[in-house]
Design an enzyme around this catalytic site. Structure first.
Site, short mmCIF file in Angstrom:
data_model
loop_
_atom_site.label_atom_id
_atom_site.label_comp_id
_atom_site.label_asym_id
_atom_site.label_seq_id
_atom_site.Cartn_x
_atom_site.Cartn_y
_atom_site.Cartn_z
N LYS A 115 30.45 24.87 49.80
CA LYS A 115 30.89 24.31 50.32
C LYS A 115 32.84 24.67 49.86
CE LYS A 115 27.82 21.51 52.66
NZ LYS A 115 27.09 20.25 52.62
N LYS A 197 19.92 33.14 61.45
CA LYS A 197 19.34 32.02 61.49
C LYS A 197 19.78 31.58 63.16
CE LYS A 197 17.84 27.63 59.23
NZ LYS A 197 17.53 27.56 57.78
N LYS A 200 23.79 25.48 65.27
CA LYS A 200 24.41 24.98 66.14
C LYS A 200 25.60 25.38 66.41
CE LYS A 200 24.27 20.50 63.77
NZ LYS A 200 22.68 19.75 64.20
#
Ligand code: TRP
Length: 333
Positions: A115, A197, A200
């Site tokens: 991140k 994978k 969204k």
């Protein structure tokens, strides 16, 4: 929740709707878990602000996530479902636990590294201490089990280490939580690139089924799913697209791979894709209907999350006052 059942705690990020991958891998196990366990589900809005959020969007997504939780069968009377920010104990316990966590340990967290690379303009202290807050979520309730995906394993391991360290230092107190891996569960891949994978955040909207997609959209996305040129519905190495569709169809219908291969023997991919699309759409239909009903009744939702937070606080305030006594703070009362 005064019974002998084991306690499950789960935190859900308020990032809008779930994908079919989330549904098959996790969400659909939630409702049946309530039979066997005491369950606590929290929409983790405190965690959400470790990355930049637009306030109005965060509020909207949080409410949607809560409604979706109930729409997926979480019973707010039987389980506890609430917003993390409505229970101050999480942040309070997090402070104490952060003093039992080493800088080096947090530096090794792969999600922090990922991140920080992704949000290089906002590597805030909260992003760094994120796993401590997650440990507090779990330990505040002395949860026995935590359903998590592979990406959260390292965080759960840290929570266990923090619990053990605290117990060693101050005497046995926290339950050391275990991961809960659902019995049923499959990895759902992107419909457009089946080696990846399903996500969204995929740029191609056809790659991902959202559980609130309507039937036409679902059927259309499956129609466009990437397959191969063999034109034979069988599970085999190198047939990633078809393998993924077989996996999805199998988890929706309970049919085995052999049964599916037999069912579509001699049929083309067009028939198969349509069958998968319809099976998925039909399975998700009741959730979509219930979700729309709940979103139309904000007063009911408020009643549920207010009561959820009260019940959550009652549990964690007890934990927190014991923790404060153990570390040597003067009694407040
Ligand atoms: N970090 C988890 C995720 O991103 C969400 C989470 C926060 C959580 N607190 C938790 C999960 C406690 C399980 C238990 O998915």
């Amino acid at each position: 929740m005064e019974n002998e059942k084991k306690l499950i705690f789960s935190g859900i990020q308020p990032t809008g709707t779930f994908t079919l991958g989330n549904y098959i891998g996790a969400v659909r196990n939630w409702a049946p878990l309530q039979e066997e366990y005491n369950c606590i589900y929290s929409i983790v809005d405190l965690h959400a602000i470790t990355v930049t959020q637009d306030p109005a969007t965060l509020r909207k997504h949080s409410m949607e996530a809560y409604a979706l939780l109930l729409a997926c069968g979480i019973d707010p009377k039987r389980s506890i479902a609430f917003f993390q920010s409505h229970n101050p104990s999480h942040a309070e316990l997090s402070w104490v636990l952060s003093c039992a966590t080493q800088f080096g340990e947090l530096s090794r967290m792969t999600q922090f590294k990922d991140k920080s690379a992704k949000h290089a303009d906002n590597i805030n202290a909260g992003l760094f201490t994120y796993p401590v807050l997650m440990a507090a979520d779990i330990l505040a309730y002395n949860a026995d089990l935590v359903p998590i995906g592979a990406d959260q394993k390292q965080h759960l391991e840290l929570a266990r280490n923090i619990a053990q360290r605290f117990n060693q230092r101050y005497g046995d107190f926290f339950t050391v939580p275990d991961g809960y891996i659902p019995k049923l569960g499959a990895r759902v891949m992107s419909l457009q690139n089946p080696t990846k994978k399903m996500s969204k955040s995929d740029e191609n909207p056809n790659a991902c089924i959202l559980i609130l997609d309507d039937k036409d959209t679902i059927v259309r996305k499956f129609k466009r799913a990437v397959t191969d040129s063999e034109a034979c519905v069988r599970y085999a190495e190198g047939k990633d697209g078809i393998n993924n569709l077989i996996t999805i169809y199998s988890s929706m219908t309970g049919k085995t791979v052999e049964e599916i291969e037999r069912e579509f023997d001699g049929k083309g991919y067009g028939d198969f894709k349509l069958a998968v699309g319809e099976a998925v759409a039909d399975a998700l239909e009741p959730i979509r209907t219930e979700y729309a009903k709940l979103m139309g009744d904000k007063a009911y939702l408020k009643e549920c999350y207010t009561e959820g937070a009260e019940r959550a606080r009652r549990i964690t305030q007890r934990t927190l006052s014991k923790v404060y006594r153990k570390v040597g703070f003067v009694d407040a009362r």
